[in-house]
Every structure is written in C-alpha cells, then in structure tokens.
Design a protein around this motif. Structure first.
Motif, PDB file in Angstrom:
ATOM      1  N   GLY A  36       0.162   4.599 -12.294  1.00 56.97           N
ATOM      2  CA  GLY A  36      -0.938   4.439 -11.337  1.00 56.97           C
ATOM      3  C   GLY A  36      -0.660   5.126 -10.009  1.00 56.97           C
ATOM      4  N   PHE A  37      -1.729   5.450  -9.295  1.00 60.05           N
ATOM      5  CA  PHE A  37      -1.618   6.085  -7.978  1.00 60.05           C
ATOM      6  C   PHE A  37      -1.030   5.099  -6.989  1.00 60.05           C
ATOM      7  CE2 PHE A  37      -3.362   7.044  -3.793  1.00 60.05           C
ATOM      8  CZ  PHE A  37      -3.028   8.380  -3.671  1.00 60.05           C
ATOM      9  N   ASN A  38      -0.116   5.574  -6.134  1.00 65.35           N
ATOM     10  CA  ASN A  38       0.405   4.733  -5.061  1.00 65.35           C
ATOM     11  C   ASN A  38       0.593   5.567  -3.806  1.00 65.35           C
ATOM     12  OD1 ASN A  38       2.957   6.056  -5.214  1.00 65.35           O
ATOM     13  ND2 ASN A  38       3.530   4.692  -6.885  1.00 65.35           N
ATOM     14  N   THR A  39       0.939   4.919  -2.712  1.00 69.56           N
ATOM     15  CA  THR A  39       1.013   5.608  -1.409  1.00 69.56           C
ATOM     16  C   THR A  39       2.098   6.673  -1.359  1.00 69.56           C
ATOM     17  OG1 THR A  39       2.393   3.829  -0.559  1.00 69.56           O
ATOM     18  CG2 THR A  39       0.028   3.678  -0.125  1.00 69.56           C
ATOM     19  N   SER A  40       3.102   6.605  -2.212  1.00 64.97           N
ATOM     20  CA  SER A  40       4.140   7.629  -2.201  1.00 64.97           C
ATOM     21  C   SER A  40       3.568   8.993  -2.584  1.00 64.97           C
ATOM     22  CB  SER A  40       5.291   7.257  -3.133  1.00 64.97           C
ATOM     23  OG  SER A  40       4.860   7.252  -4.475  1.00 64.97           O
ATOM     24  N   ALA A  41       2.457   9.019  -3.287  1.00 68.53           N
ATOM     25  CA  ALA A  41       1.801  10.288  -3.658  1.00 68.53           C
ATOM     26  C   ALA A  41       1.185  10.965  -2.444  1.00 68.53           C
ATOM     27  CB  ALA A  41       0.733  10.042  -4.724  1.00 68.53           C
ATOM     28  N   LEU A  42       0.951  10.230  -1.368  1.00 62.71           N
ATOM     29  CA  LEU A  42       0.350  10.793  -0.165  1.00 62.71           C
ATOM     30  C   LEU A  42       1.349  11.560   0.688  1.00 62.71           C
ATOM     31  CD1 LEU A  42      -1.857   7.759   0.903  1.00 62.71           C
ATOM     32  CD2 LEU A  42      -2.590   9.822  -0.300  1.00 62.71           C
ATOM     33  N   SER A  43       2.628  11.361   0.458  1.00 63.73           N
ATOM     34  CA  SER A  43       3.633  12.017   1.289  1.00 63.73           C
ATOM     35  C   SER A  43       4.087  13.366   0.727  1.00 63.73           C
ATOM     36  CB  SER A  43       4.857  11.094   1.438  1.00 63.73           C
ATOM     37  OG  SER A  43       5.426  10.853   0.162  1.00 63.73           O
ATOM     38  N   VAL A  44       3.408  13.873  -0.260  1.00 66.01           N
ATOM     39  CA  VAL A  44       3.769  15.155  -0.884  1.00 66.01           C
ATOM     40  C   VAL A  44       3.373  16.306   0.004  1.00 66.01           C
ATOM     41  CG1 VAL A  44       3.345  16.657  -2.858  1.00 66.01           C
ATOM     42  CG2 VAL A  44       3.598  14.208  -3.175  1.00 66.01           C
ATOM     43  N   GLU A  66      -2.472  -1.870  -6.131  1.00 66.57           N
ATOM     44  CA  GLU A  66      -2.483  -1.787  -4.667  1.00 66.57           C
ATOM     45  C   GLU A  66      -2.184  -3.137  -4.025  1.00 66.57           C
ATOM     46  OE1 GLU A  66      -6.141   0.165  -3.533  1.00 66.57           O
ATOM     47  OE2 GLU A  66      -5.724   1.815  -4.912  1.00 66.57           O
ATOM     48  N   VAL A  67      -2.701  -4.218  -4.596  1.00 67.50           N
ATOM     49  CA  VAL A  67      -2.415  -5.560  -4.075  1.00 67.50           C
ATOM     50  C   VAL A  67      -0.923  -5.856  -4.216  1.00 67.50           C
ATOM     51  CG1 VAL A  67      -2.782  -8.039  -4.452  1.00 67.50           C
ATOM     52  CG2 VAL A  67      -4.737  -6.481  -4.411  1.00 67.50           C
ATOM     53  N   GLU A  68      -0.354  -5.545  -5.386  1.00 71.90           N
ATOM     54  CA  GLU A  68       1.082  -5.761  -5.582  1.00 71.90           C
ATOM     55  C   GLU A  68       1.893  -4.959  -4.568  1.00 71.90           C
ATOM     56  OE1 GLU A  68       1.641  -6.823 -10.302  1.00 71.90           O
ATOM     57  OE2 GLU A  68       2.240  -4.844  -9.585  1.00 71.90           O
ATOM     58  N   SER A  69       1.477  -3.744  -4.303  1.00 68.77           N
ATOM     59  CA  SER A  69       2.185  -2.884  -3.354  1.00 68.77           C
ATOM     60  C   SER A  69       2.141  -3.462  -1.944  1.00 68.77           C
ATOM     61  CB  SER A  69       1.567  -1.484  -3.374  1.00 68.77           C
ATOM     62  OG  SER A  69       2.206  -0.643  -2.461  1.00 68.77           O
ATOM     63  N   ARG A  70       0.983  -3.976  -1.538  1.00 68.70           N
ATOM     64  CA  ARG A  70       0.835  -4.557  -0.191  1.00 68.70           C
ATOM     65  C   ARG A  70       1.595  -5.864  -0.036  1.00 68.70           C
ATOM     66  NH1 ARG A  70      -4.579  -3.491  -0.762  1.00 68.70           N
ATOM     67  NH2 ARG A  70      -5.021  -5.692  -0.931  1.00 68.70           N
ATOM     68  N   THR A  71       1.564  -6.704  -1.058  1.00 66.72           N
ATOM     69  CA  THR A  71       2.160  -8.037  -0.959  1.00 66.72           C
ATOM     70  C   THR A  71       3.620  -8.076  -1.404  1.00 66.72           C
ATOM     71  OG1 THR A  71       1.439  -8.671  -3.190  1.00 66.72           O
ATOM     72  CG2 THR A  71      -0.079  -9.137  -1.348  1.00 66.72           C
ATOM     73  N   LEU A  72       4.068  -7.020  -2.067  1.00 66.29           N
ATOM     74  CA  LEU A  72       5.426  -6.951  -2.612  1.00 66.29           C
ATOM     75  C   LEU A  72       5.703  -8.077  -3.599  1.00 66.29           C
ATOM     76  CD1 LEU A  72       7.351  -5.980   0.654  1.00 66.29           C
ATOM     77  CD2 LEU A  72       6.466  -4.456  -1.143  1.00 66.29           C
ATOM     78  N   GLY A 101       3.388  -8.395 -13.698  1.00 69.78           N
ATOM     79  CA  GLY A 101       3.353  -7.097 -13.038  1.00 69.78           C
ATOM     80  C   GLY A 101       2.423  -6.114 -13.729  1.00 69.78           C
ATOM     81  N   ILE A 102       1.693  -5.368 -12.943  1.00 70.09           N
ATOM     82  CA  ILE A 102       0.689  -4.449 -13.464  1.00 70.09           C
ATOM     83  C   ILE A 102       1.304  -3.191 -14.074  1.00 70.09           C
ATOM     84  CG2 ILE A 102       0.256  -3.217 -11.315  1.00 70.09           C
ATOM     85  CD1 ILE A 102      -2.368  -4.374 -13.883  1.00 70.09           C
TER      86      ILE A 102
END
Length: 69
Positions: free
Chosen positions: A61-69, A29-35, A53-54
C-alpha cells in the motif's frame, strides 16, 4: 478493532466479507498515524478470520515514505 460481516436475504453469507481496496488504504493510513495495528475480524456463517494489521491484506500500500522520493 473492526469487524466485517455480511448478510443476504437475512442470512449470514457463506464467504467472508473483505474490505475494498480504498478501505484497506484508509486503514493503512490510520495504522501509520496511530502506530497501532488494526485488528480485523472477517466473518461468515461458518468461519471467522482474525487478522492483526492491514499489511496482510495490503502488503504494498501507498505510504508517506513514497513522498520523499
């Protein structure tokens, strides 16, 4: 960057210490926020692993793209 090492009875462990699943998810999640990928150093008494990289430790891992389903 993040370094993970462990000691037992005052001695470095023989095996590398790795982050738990929850910690891996937080790093994702930190990597996703900070790019920016997080550089991990996993060390033991005899070896050091450098991981950039994680995704290597948490490929699905879960990421925000899973929320747009």
């Amino acid at each position: 960057s993040l370094a993970l090492v462990a000691q037992m009875d005052g001695q470095w462990t023989e095996e590398v210490c790795t982050p738990c699943g929850e910690c891996r998810q937080v790093m994702k999640e930190v990597e996703s926020r900070t790019l920016h990928p997080i550089t991990l150093l996993l060390a033991s008494a005899t070896e050091i692993y450098k991981i950039s990289g994680i995704e290597t430790l948490l490929p699905l891992g879960f990421n925000t793209s899973a929320l747009s389903v």
